[in-house]
Enzyme design. Structure first.
Site, mmCIF file in Angstrom:
data_model
loop_
_atom_site.group_PDB
_atom_site.id
_atom_site.type_symbol
_atom_site.label_atom_id
_atom_site.label_comp_id
_atom_site.label_asym_id
_atom_site.label_seq_id
_atom_site.Cartn_x
_atom_site.Cartn_y
_atom_site.Cartn_z
ATOM 1 C CG ASP A 68 -5.904 -5.360 2.645
ATOM 2 O OD1 ASP A 68 -6.536 -6.389 2.931
ATOM 3 O OD2 ASP A 68 -5.733 -4.961 1.478
ATOM 4 C CB SER A 116 -0.953 -0.023 1.202
ATOM 5 O OG SER A 116 -1.899 1.021 1.104
ATOM 6 C CB THR A 117 1.184 4.152 2.297
ATOM 7 O OG1 THR A 117 -0.229 4.210 2.485
ATOM 8 C CG2 THR A 117 1.754 5.563 2.230
ATOM 9 C CG HIS A 125 -4.179 -0.918 -0.845
ATOM 10 N ND1 HIS A 125 -3.888 -0.839 0.495
ATOM 11 C CD2 HIS A 125 -4.764 -2.128 -1.033
ATOM 12 C CE1 HIS A 125 -4.284 -1.955 1.100
ATOM 13 N NE2 HIS A 125 -4.809 -2.755 0.184
ATOM 14 C CG MET A 153 -2.444 3.641 6.854
ATOM 15 S SD MET A 153 -1.636 4.149 8.378
ATOM 16 C CE MET A 153 -3.063 4.831 9.252
#
Length: 360
Positions: free
Chosen positions: A302, A180-181, A206, A299
């Site tokens: 998940d 993600s991030t 993501h 972050m």
């Protein structure tokens, strides 16, 4: 982090500024410290007070968002979340933004549709909170009014839990990666380190819809492995990497002696679509010990439950360490859930993949 996350919104549209301010202000952990309709006004505000996070529009008069971002990163390396409309050309531009140091990408919320707006609100607030925790230097180197949020669903919303018991190993290994991030640049570094004959890889990063195609194209031009945005029914082949399309879940399925991916719609899982938990659970069900799970910077949580399910099904699992993570959220949660076999720096993950492949 103490106190509220102070956000500066930069967008030439008054309606977008108003909507973003309402979305962010509805969260008790976020404070909108100001808005600006162009980069020059934003620069004056930054001289007066430095925000924790900036949301930055791509297309603005006088100076475009990418140019402002590059100047900002030289003078004040502040976590920036790029905000854009859903366009094909915009997706290419946002890839440049990620290269220039942007932490994340969000789509401008779809005004007037309550369900879309609620999903947008959750995504925007999550992106800002993730950006506030991001290590910007690492990136450079390598329902609105009431503040309600949608229910946080698990992978049960898409497919049932895997059956107990590990699946017998076959010849080919499938590597499943969640990010993600900070993941866009981390994935570039990881994939660039892999040779052309690497095991087949499936990835959930993501990212909004349409932007994943540009991301995959960029990686394909940099790596020895072949990289593409996944389509329903694509086989998982040695030397190939499939990236889940934005706004669609990706599942790993077995067809006889080979694996392929299934691309589905469905509810947000762990507030994401695509969801790492969905991919990892499908790998636990369909591949078991034939799979390897990798979770890197991001972050939230998940992927944590899904990685534990992969681990219980006999898969080898690896998490990125805190020192090399832009945001040590997803790896930390996966470790806490007990599903991680080994924690390593980002630069070592490619070697772990190749070593696991040789052990088969």
């Amino acid at each position: 982090m103490g106190g509220k996350i102070r956000v500066l919104i930069i967008d030439d549209s008054a309606s977008v500024r108003q909507t973003l301010a309402a979305i962010l202000s509805a969260d008790p952990d976020i404070e909108v410290m100001g808005v600006a309709n162009d980069p020059f006004m934003a620069a004056r505000k930054i001289r007066e007070e430095i925000p924790d996070v900036i949301t930055l529009d791509v297309e603005m008069p006088q100076m475009d968002g990418i140019t402002f971002l590059r100047k900002l990163m030289v003078q004040h390396p502040i976590p920036v979340v790029m905000c854009s409309s859903l366009t094909e050309s915009g997706s290419e531009t946002l890839m440049q933004a990620l290269e220039a140091g942007a932490v994340d990408i969000i789509l401008k919320p779809k005004i007037g549709a309550a369900d879309h707006l609620a999903e947008s609100a959750d995504r925007i607030r999550t992106a800002v909170k993730g950006a506030a925790r991001a290590r910007v230097g690492k990136l450079r180197a390598s329902r609105v009014a009431g503040g309600s949020t949608t229910a946080k669903l698990t992978a049960d919303a898409v497919l049932p839990p895997p059956k107990v018991g590990a699946m017998a190993k076959t010849t080919e290994m499938v590597v499943c990666i969640g990010a993600s991030t900070g993941g866009t640049e981390a994935l570039r570094e990881l994939l660039e380190a892999l040779p052309a004959n690497s095991p087949g890889i499936v990835i959930v990063q993501h990212m909004p819809e349409r932007f994943t195609a540009a991301f995959a194209k960029r990686l394909n031009g940099l790596c020895e492995v072949e990289v593409k945005e996944a389509a329903d029914g694509d086989p998982v082949l040695r030397g190939h990497v499939l990236i889940a399309p934005g706004d669609r879940h990706m599942l790993l399925e077995r067809r006889g002696a080979r694996y392929e991916v299934s691309i589905r719609s469905g509810p947000l899982v762990s507030r994401h679509r695509p969801s790492v938990d969905v991919l990892f659970r499908s790998a636990a069900r369909s591949a078991g010990a034939n799979a390897m799970g990798v979770i890197i910077t991001g972050m939230g949580d998940d992927g944590a439950r899904g990685m534990n399910e992969m681990h219980q099904a006999g898969a080898y699992t690896v998490a990125q360490d805190e020192a090399t993570s832009v945001v040590f959220g997803m790896p930390k949660e996966a470790i806490a859930h007990g599903g991680v076999d080994k924690v390593v720096p980002l630069e070592q993950i490619a070697r772990e993949i190749l070593a696991a492949d040789r052990r088969r």
